[in-house]
Design an enzyme around this catalytic site. Sequence first.
Site, PDB file in Angstrom:
ATOM      1  N   SER A   1       0.804  -5.807   5.206  1.00 55.94           N
ATOM      2  CA  SER A   1      -0.442  -6.603   5.268  1.00 55.94           C
ATOM      3  C   SER A   1      -1.716  -6.615   4.248  1.00 55.94           C
ATOM      4  CB  SER A   1      -1.379  -5.618   6.366  1.00 55.94           C
ATOM      5  OG  SER A   1      -0.327  -5.613   7.594  1.00 55.94           O
ATOM      6  N   VAL A   2      -1.298  -5.954   3.126  1.00 51.55           N
ATOM      7  CA  VAL A   2      -2.273  -5.950   1.979  1.00 51.55           C
ATOM      8  C   VAL A   2      -2.041  -7.461   1.557  1.00 51.55           C
ATOM      9  CG1 VAL A   2      -2.368  -3.733   1.058  1.00 51.55           C
ATOM     10  CG2 VAL A   2      -0.473  -5.085   0.417  1.00 51.55           C
TER      11      VAL A   2
END
Lengths: 554, 101
Positions: free
Chosen positions: A283-284
């Site tokens: 998700s980064v």
Amino acid sequence: MNGPAIKHGDHRDRLRSPRMRRRRTFAMGMAALGAFGLVAGQLVRFGMMPGPSVSLAAAKPIARGWARPDIADRRGRLLATDIAAPSVFADPALLVDVDEAIEFLRPIFPEIKWREMRGRLEDRRRRFVWIKRGITPKLAQRIYNLGLPGIAFRNELRRVYPAGNTTAHVIGYTDIDNRGRSGIEKFIDDVIGIDATDGAVRSRRAPVRLTLDLGIQHVLRGELAAGQARYKAKAAAGIVMDVNTGAIVAAASLPDFNPNEADEALRAERLDRLTQGRYELGSVFKALTVATALDLRLADANKRYDTRTPLKAGKYTIRDSHPASRWLSVEEIFVHSSNVGAALIGMDIGRNHMKAYLDTLGLTEKMDTAMGPLTQPKLPAHWQDVHTMTMSYGHGIAVTPLQFAAASAALVNGGRRVYPRFVEVAAERPGEQVLAGDVSREMRRLFRLNVTSRSGTGRYAAVPGYHVGGKTGTADQPRDARYTDGRVISSFLGMFPAGNPKYLTYVLLFEPQPTAASNGKISASRTAAPLTARIIKRAAPMLGIAPSYPDSDS
Amino acid sequence: MRRVVTSVVWALTILSVFALYAIKYDTRQLEVRVRGLERMVDRTTGEIAVLQAEWGHLTQPDRIERLARRHLGYGPILPDQFATLDEVILASRLAKQALPR
């Protein structure tokens, strides 16, 4: 009678005349002077020649060592240096009694394989057999005092690392001949230069200044070690980088090794995960997706997407861990970390634009640093729509954490690309503009919102007074192309102070386990985020950033 | 007259040869001294390097942290231990006001 007869003596008389005599003498005198002058001149010439200089001519250099420049951190603190250490060798031709020699030396060096050594020592044709290289002067004195014939010493240069494990992966290590094998040590071999030396003469080159700060490095490594233990993770890694210049202030990867005893370094688990490990970071990556959409003017923070139902893409289904029951805005997609939302934004961006932005941010090609080349990013071989969707939330693309951190700097530093570096340079080269300035400002706001918002995934990264912003990523790790076994990499991309960021942090925990400390979770929100808070809390004052209140900013 | 000149020239020649070789050997002695000093410089530089490595080892943050915690009871500085000069001046003024007269 005619005139006087010709007197034959006239010529001789002429030659005998006083004038001729004087002239002869003068000529002889000049010749003599000339001869003496010649001799004197030669004497002067010989006198002016330089005396014979003492030169050590060894027919074949027996033990060639290498002198290396020191390595220092940005404040000049010593990280690696050469010191002269005696090495003990034997001359079998001069050894009188091999048994006696071995009997005396075995208790001093129990780790040597004496059976092999005996074979070498008994071979009287050899003139040189190393017994042990790089011992302490005290030990050398002890051996000397034994008075064994045929045992002698040579001084050699040996690398020592005063900081020990703290900077292990970055600096790398050297082999027994003092040649660099990895990290900055190899950089010194390849780029800076090492000098052959026949004795133990240290290098005259200037020390290599790194951008690392030993104090921050110590904080980072210490907190990573504590976090690895606290969350029972298999490994941990972290980096602190100047967001404007790309200078790396601290970089650590655990497990690491003691470079003073470099044999451990060869084991596979001593891998440097920041530069050699390649992972799907999860998700980064949504930060990159949102920034791309904003820069393309496809969306602003308020544009809404339908994230209520999971998305089907080929044989994959994209779903959220906490699905929302309504449409979410881009801002909400970011703060709640919705996979479905990110995939929808990704579809808006499309394959071509996504590839272009990944290119300009430096995530598609191999990156080179002073620590050596990073493992190359892995992108889909045949990039289709489904890949665009998964890459929007960080799967289907695998990069090294350092490369990702460097790309993220552009998101918050006003939109300029940075090139990460470990070695100080004389002049900074500003990177090219890759995002609009207002996109960077908006990203800072979103990053900060992620931490200040009560339901933001970054809320545990908050540090009073330091306006931390960031993004979590809990990435399932594939095994054999399946994501089923529950192993994750929990990471947090942080930056502070959010209004005008100076430093970027990226902290990763590999395969954390549910623990009491994380409230039974393995998500980055409860592991990597609070770990980042601990690091920033200690490191920020050392970086010269004073806390500023009030904490809640506009 | 000629004899005088000849003798003087001879004398000068011999003297200059002696002087020349005297200077040459003096120079050689100096060169030997210089090399001796250079060796001493190398040795001392090596000793300094050892001392600096020792110093680096003794001041490494791991060790200092361990010693500071154990013997001084110190911990890492926390953000709320920072104050600006203005805050200190304000605090001291408030403290003075609070003192009983």
